[in-house]
Design an enzyme around this catalytic site. Structure first.
Site, PDB file in Angstrom:
ATOM      1  N   HIS A  54      20.346   0.509   9.895  1.00 31.39           N
ATOM      2  CA  HIS A  54      19.622   1.333   9.511  1.00 31.39           C
ATOM      3  C   HIS A  54      19.089   2.715  10.339  1.00 31.39           C
ATOM      4  CE1 HIS A  54      19.358  -1.180   5.315  1.00 31.39           C
ATOM      5  NE2 HIS A  54      20.232  -1.068   6.020  1.00 31.39           N
ATOM      6  N   GLU A  56      15.964   4.295  11.377  1.00 33.11           N
ATOM      7  CA  GLU A  56      14.880   4.147  11.467  1.00 33.11           C
ATOM      8  C   GLU A  56      15.206   2.687  12.567  1.00 33.11           C
ATOM      9  OE1 GLU A  56      13.810   2.535   7.410  1.00 33.11           O
ATOM     10  OE2 GLU A  56      15.540   3.872   8.415  1.00 33.11           O
ATOM     11  N   ALA A 160      40.078  22.539 -12.755  1.00 31.71           N
ATOM     12  CA  ALA A 160      40.411  24.005 -12.419  1.00 31.71           C
ATOM     13  C   ALA A 160      41.247  24.645 -14.051  1.00 31.71           C
ATOM     14  CB  ALA A 160      41.758  24.110 -11.380  1.00 31.71           C
ATOM     15  N   ARG A 195      36.582  13.971  -2.773  1.00 26.78           N
ATOM     16  CA  ARG A 195      37.043  12.523  -2.890  1.00 26.78           C
ATOM     17  C   ARG A 195      37.050  11.524  -1.822  1.00 26.78           C
ATOM     18  NH1 ARG A 195      43.959  13.877  -4.269  1.00 26.78           N
ATOM     19  NH2 ARG A 195      43.109  14.590  -6.072  1.00 26.78           N
ATOM     20  N   LEU A 215      46.115  10.318  -6.217  1.00 25.75           N
ATOM     21  CA  LEU A 215      44.877  10.148  -5.823  1.00 25.75           C
ATOM     22  C   LEU A 215      43.706   9.988  -4.549  1.00 25.75           C
ATOM     23  CD1 LEU A 215      43.660   8.930  -9.369  1.00 25.75           C
ATOM     24  CD2 LEU A 215      44.127  11.305  -8.502  1.00 25.75           C
ATOM     25  N   ARG A 218      44.176  12.732   1.751  1.00 24.07           N
ATOM     26  CA  ARG A 218      45.241  12.934   2.844  1.00 24.07           C
ATOM     27  C   ARG A 218      45.383  14.245   3.299  1.00 24.07           C
ATOM     28  NH1 ARG A 218      47.038  13.295  -2.085  1.00 24.07           N
ATOM     29  NH2 ARG A 218      48.482  14.908  -3.056  1.00 24.07           N
ATOM     30  N   GLY A 304      42.763  14.761 -17.564  1.00 23.24           N
ATOM     31  CA  GLY A 304      42.166  16.267 -18.515  1.00 23.24           C
ATOM     32  C   GLY A 304      41.703  15.928 -19.468  1.00 23.24           C
TER      33      GLY A 304
END
Length: 363
Positions: A54, A56, A160, A195, A215, A218, A304
């Protein structure tokens, strides 16, 4: 300089450091920390990857002369942990180090901590200040806060649309199976970056059939999100890109599906898991519950209009990122209609980006 002003300056640096962990620490929060001695930062740290040290702990260990720690102030953007997880409790290290003052941006909402770390430090005689840049810290870790306060992932909608308000053109039966691009290449690269910052990504059957997306990330560096596909009647072919076995994929089907042979066939694909749910009882809540149970703190929805509208209608969204491309379709699939607070506006080449927030999201 007054102490509260100094505290804000050093905490601001903690938040800058914390942001470097985006996309790599989930479902943990992004956390940054600095050690200050004589009004100067002498060590820094941030949580770099899930399961590693972590912030700290990294900052304290970076101080070469441990004898001065009793004269130092530790700043950390989230309450230090007080329980054993993948790493030892940070509160124990802070107490053992001899640090006498700790400034914390915000209390941890995780029920395992939720004030216990602060109390432990105070009981050890350490001067603890809480609430410096609290809202900024909550905003940075809004996925983490949503997960623990609302018991579901943070939901980001993305689409979009054209200047005349369409997200897709009229598709003909013999049209190629491929995306119809509305935005420019730079905007599409930006989506791959997004993503990489989320734990999961959701798409519906119609979009798979029309666009055959992968999805993945790349066009950016980072980890692919968990792919989630809605395939109620198991009508998608296993040749679809989302079923290529390249990255973990979760498929939601109807629990009344009779395609048992095909289900068994799908289970032979690497990295794939099938979950049956009752679509008639509200898919959205069931899906979010399943993801919460799997410790998934964020969901990026690229489906969609039907899928996006289903989440909008149930007010199950926290952020919407809407591109407006520089073209007209004149006819086609209408873009989702919704009401949200404009959070930011950007221009990416000839594409415009509007980001909305659904308030309130976190406490």
């Amino acid at each position: 300089m007054e102490q509260h002003i100094q505290d804000r300056i050093y905490m601001s640096r903690c938040l800058e450091l914390a942001a470097h962990g985006e996309g790599r620490v989930a479902p943990n929060p992004m956390v940054g920390s600095v050690v200050v001695y004589n009004n100067r930062i002498i060590a820094e740290g941030y949580h770099k990857e899930f399961g590693t040290d972590h912030a700290e702990r990294i900052a304290i260990n970076a101080v070469s002369d441990k004898s001065i720690l009793s004269k130092c102030t530790l700043y950390v953007s989230l309450e230090p942990c007080s329980h054993h997880g993948k790493t030892p409790p940070c509160t124990d290290l802070i107490i053992e180090s001899g640090i006498r003052r700790v400034v914390i941006s915000v209390q941890d909402p995780n029920p395992q901590i939720q004030g216990a770390g602060i109390e432990k430090l105070k009981n050890a005689g350490i001067d603890v200040t809480v609430g410096v840049l609290e809202q900024e810290s909550k905003d940075l870790n809004r996925r983490f806060y949503m997960f623990h306060t609302k018991k579901r992932p943070y939901i980001i909608l993305k689409w979009a649309q054209t200047l005349d308000g369409f997200i897709d053109c009229v598709r003909k039966p013999n049209d190629p199976i491929a995306p119809v691009w509305i935005t420019n290449e730079l905007a599409r690269t930006t989506v791959h970056k997004w993503r990489s910052e989320e734990q999961s990504i959701l798409i519906g059957t119609n979009t798979v059939e029309k666009d055959n997306p992968r999805l993945d990330v790349r066009h950016w560096s980072g980890k692919n999100p968990l792919r989630i596909v809605l395939d109620r009647k198991l009508r998608l072919t296993k040749e679809s890109n989302v079923y290529d076995g390249s990255t973990p994929t979760l498929v939601f089907i109807g629990n009344n599906s009779s395609a048992s042979a095909r289900k068994a066939e799908f289970l032979t694909i690497p990295n794939m898991e099938i979950v049956a749910v009752d679509f008639a009882k509200g898919l959205e809540v069931q899906l979010l519950t399943k993801l919460y149970q799997r410790n998934i703190s964020s969901l990026f929805i690229e489906g969609g209009a039907t899928l996006i509208n289903s989440f909008l209608e149930r007010n199950l969204w926290d952020e919407a990122r809407v591109f407006v491309g520089n073209q007209f379709f004149y006819d086609g699939v209408k873009a989702p209609q919704f009401t949200g607070e404009i959070y930011s506006y950007d221009e990416i080449g000839d594409s415009k980006l509007f980001t909305y927030r659904n308030r309130p999201t976190i406490g």
